[in-house]
Write a protein that holds these residues in place. Structure first.
Motif, PDB file in Angstrom:
ATOM      1  N   ARG A  18       8.336  16.722  -8.918  1.00 44.48           N
ATOM      2  CA  ARG A  18       7.062  16.274  -9.453  1.00 44.48           C
ATOM      3  C   ARG A  18       6.970  14.764  -9.367  1.00 44.48           C
ATOM      4  N   LEU A  19       5.858  14.304  -8.854  1.00 40.31           N
ATOM      5  CA  LEU A  19       5.549  12.878  -8.796  1.00 40.31           C
ATOM      6  C   LEU A  19       4.515  12.551  -9.867  1.00 40.31           C
ATOM      7  N   SER A  20       4.620  11.354 -10.407  1.00 40.64           N
ATOM      8  CA  SER A  20       3.645  10.868 -11.377  1.00 40.64           C
ATOM      9  C   SER A  20       3.131   9.514 -10.911  1.00 40.64           C
ATOM     10  N   CYS A  21       1.893   9.234 -11.253  1.00 41.39           N
ATOM     11  CA  CYS A  21       1.299   7.945 -10.929  1.00 41.39           C
ATOM     12  C   CYS A  21       0.543   7.462 -12.168  1.00 41.39           C
ATOM     13  N   VAL A  22       0.941   6.306 -12.668  1.00 41.13           N
ATOM     14  CA  VAL A  22       0.327   5.745 -13.866  1.00 41.13           C
ATOM     15  C   VAL A  22      -0.523   4.542 -13.478  1.00 41.13           C
ATOM     16  N   ALA A  23      -1.766   4.559 -13.920  1.00 41.05           N
ATOM     17  CA  ALA A  23      -2.681   3.446 -13.644  1.00 41.05           C
ATOM     18  C   ALA A  23      -2.730   2.514 -14.852  1.00 41.05           C
ATOM     19  N   SER A  24      -2.847   1.225 -14.577  1.00 41.42           N
ATOM     20  CA  SER A  24      -2.981   0.247 -15.645  1.00 41.42           C
ATOM     21  C   SER A  24      -3.924  -0.855 -15.181  1.00 41.42           C
ATOM     22  N   GLY A  25      -4.311  -1.694 -16.127  1.00 38.46           N
ATOM     23  CA  GLY A  25      -5.243  -2.763 -15.799  1.00 38.46           C
ATOM     24  C   GLY A  25      -6.680  -2.307 -16.022  1.00 38.46           C
ATOM     25  N   ARG A  26      -7.609  -2.970 -15.341  1.00 33.17           N
ATOM     26  CA  ARG A  26      -9.042  -2.694 -15.527  1.00 33.17           C
ATOM     27  C   ARG A  26      -9.469  -1.509 -14.661  1.00 33.17           C
ATOM     28  N   VAL A  27      -9.144  -0.332 -15.183  1.00 30.19           N
ATOM     29  CA  VAL A  27      -9.466   0.899 -14.469  1.00 30.19           C
ATOM     30  C   VAL A  27     -10.894   1.310 -14.813  1.00 30.19           C
ATOM     31  N   ILE A  28     -11.747   1.356 -13.814  1.00 30.71           N
ATOM     32  CA  ILE A  28     -13.141   1.743 -14.013  1.00 30.71           C
ATOM     33  C   ILE A  28     -13.267   3.240 -13.785  1.00 30.71           C
ATOM     34  N   SER A  29     -13.856   3.905 -14.763  1.00 31.82           N
ATOM     35  CA  SER A  29     -14.060   5.350 -14.659  1.00 31.82           C
ATOM     36  C   SER A  29     -15.535   5.642 -14.452  1.00 31.82           C
ATOM     37  N   PRO A  30     -15.881   6.740 -13.767  1.00 33.57           N
ATOM     38  CA  PRO A  30     -14.954   7.723 -13.215  1.00 33.57           C
ATOM     39  C   PRO A  30     -14.327   7.233 -11.901  1.00 33.57           C
ATOM     40  N   HIS A  31     -13.235   7.858 -11.531  1.00 39.57           N
ATOM     41  CA  HIS A  31     -12.594   7.522 -10.282  1.00 39.57           C
ATOM     42  C   HIS A  31     -11.837   8.734  -9.762  1.00 39.57           C
ATOM     43  N   ARG A  32     -11.602   8.730  -8.472  1.00 44.88           N
ATOM     44  CA  ARG A  32     -10.853   9.801  -7.832  1.00 44.88           C
ATOM     45  C   ARG A  32      -9.417   9.342  -7.610  1.00 44.88           C
ATOM     46  N   MET A  33      -8.487  10.239  -7.846  1.00 46.63           N
ATOM     47  CA  MET A  33      -7.072   9.950  -7.612  1.00 46.63           C
ATOM     48  C   MET A  33      -6.581  10.817  -6.465  1.00 46.63           C
ATOM     49  N   GLY A  51     -10.860  14.857  -8.486  1.00 44.87           N
ATOM     50  CA  GLY A  51     -11.959  14.096  -9.033  1.00 44.87           C
ATOM     51  C   GLY A  51     -11.808  13.898 -10.525  1.00 44.87           C
ATOM     52  N   TRP A  52     -12.728  13.124 -11.082  1.00 44.50           N
ATOM     53  CA  TRP A  52     -12.656  12.790 -12.501  1.00 44.50           C
ATOM     54  C   TRP A  52     -12.668  14.022 -13.388  1.00 44.50           C
ATOM     55  N   GLN A  53     -13.444  15.026 -13.003  1.00 45.68           N
ATOM     56  CA  GLN A  53     -13.533  16.227 -13.822  1.00 45.68           C
ATOM     57  C   GLN A  53     -12.642  17.353 -13.329  1.00 45.68           C
ATOM     58  N   GLY A  54     -11.781  17.057 -12.382  1.00 42.17           N
ATOM     59  CA  GLY A  54     -10.756  18.021 -12.020  1.00 42.17           C
ATOM     60  C   GLY A  54     -10.947  18.770 -10.724  1.00 42.17           C
ATOM     61  N   SER A  55     -11.999  18.473  -9.975  1.00 35.11           N
ATOM     62  CA  SER A  55     -12.147  19.153  -8.686  1.00 35.11           C
ATOM     63  C   SER A  55     -11.056  18.673  -7.736  1.00 35.11           C
ATOM     64  N   TYR A  92       5.410   8.756  -0.334  1.00 35.76           N
ATOM     65  CA  TYR A  92       4.200   9.228  -0.998  1.00 35.76           C
ATOM     66  C   TYR A  92       3.563   8.075  -1.761  1.00 35.76           C
ATOM     67  N   TYR A  93       2.276   7.912  -1.545  1.00 37.44           N
ATOM     68  CA  TYR A  93       1.519   6.833  -2.179  1.00 37.44           C
ATOM     69  C   TYR A  93       0.402   7.422  -3.037  1.00 37.44           C
ATOM     70  N   CYS A  94       0.227   6.874  -4.225  1.00 33.89           N
ATOM     71  CA  CYS A  94      -0.952   7.266  -4.989  1.00 33.89           C
ATOM     72  C   CYS A  94      -2.066   6.261  -4.730  1.00 33.89           C
ATOM     73  N   ASN A  95      -3.264   6.763  -4.838  1.00 39.13           N
ATOM     74  CA  ASN A  95      -4.463   5.996  -4.488  1.00 39.13           C
ATOM     75  C   ASN A  95      -5.530   6.249  -5.545  1.00 39.13           C
ATOM     76  N   LEU A  96      -6.207   5.190  -5.925  1.00 39.62           N
ATOM     77  CA  LEU A  96      -7.340   5.295  -6.850  1.00 39.62           C
ATOM     78  C   LEU A  96      -8.564   4.744  -6.144  1.00 39.62           C
ATOM     79  N   LYS A  97      -9.656   5.490  -6.200  1.00 40.67           N
ATOM     80  CA  LYS A  97     -10.915   5.031  -5.621  1.00 40.67           C
ATOM     81  C   LYS A  97     -11.985   5.136  -6.688  1.00 40.67           C
ATOM     82  N   ASN A  98     -12.593   3.986  -7.040  1.00 40.32           N
ATOM     83  CA  ASN A  98     -13.595   4.036  -8.106  1.00 40.32           C
ATOM     84  C   ASN A  98     -14.994   4.279  -7.534  1.00 40.32           C
TER      85      ASN A  98
END
Length: 115
Positions: A18-33, A51-55, A92-98
């Motif tokens: 299992r991989l985990s990715c923790v976001a910090s800082g000025r995270v603008i929601s909603p966003h896709r991970m 997606g933000w709501q789980g899709s 493996y890289y995690c990515n956040l797109k706002n």
């Protein structure tokens, strides 16, 4: 925004990780991970996104084996990887797109599947 990935390492074929990715800082929601991976000289490929709501969506090679999930209250995204195969090996890289289209990347974590 900073993304920090945890997990990774060496496992044998058929095992789980299992991989985990923790976001910090000025995270603008909603966003896709999303989780991407890059093997050797290959192009970085999208493995799974949520997606933000789980899709969710997955690349064909991991469907039925990997599960992406998120805990918005903890700003954490997970990638549960079951029945791992040698071809899952890569960084493996995690990515956040706002919602403005801005993307952020984590530092990458190595996953090696080998007997």
């Amino acid at each position: 925004v900073q993304l920090q990935a945890f997990g990774g390492g060496l496992v044998q074929p058929g095992q789980i990780m299992r991989l985990s990715c923790v976001a910090s800082g000025r995270v603008i929601s909603p966003h896709r991970m999303s989780w991407y991976r890059q093997a050797s000289e290959n192009q970085r490929e999208l493995v799974a996104s949520i997606g933000w709501q789980g899709s969710t969506n997955y690349t064909d090679s991991v469907k039925g084996r990997f599960t992406i999930s998120r805990d918005n209250s903890r700003k954490t995204t997970y990638l549960q990887m079951n029945s791992l195969r040698p071809e899952d090996t890569g960084v493996y890289y995690c990515n956040l797109k706002n919602r403005f289209g801005t993307e952020y990347w984590g530092q990458g974590t190595q996953v090696t599947v080998s007997s």
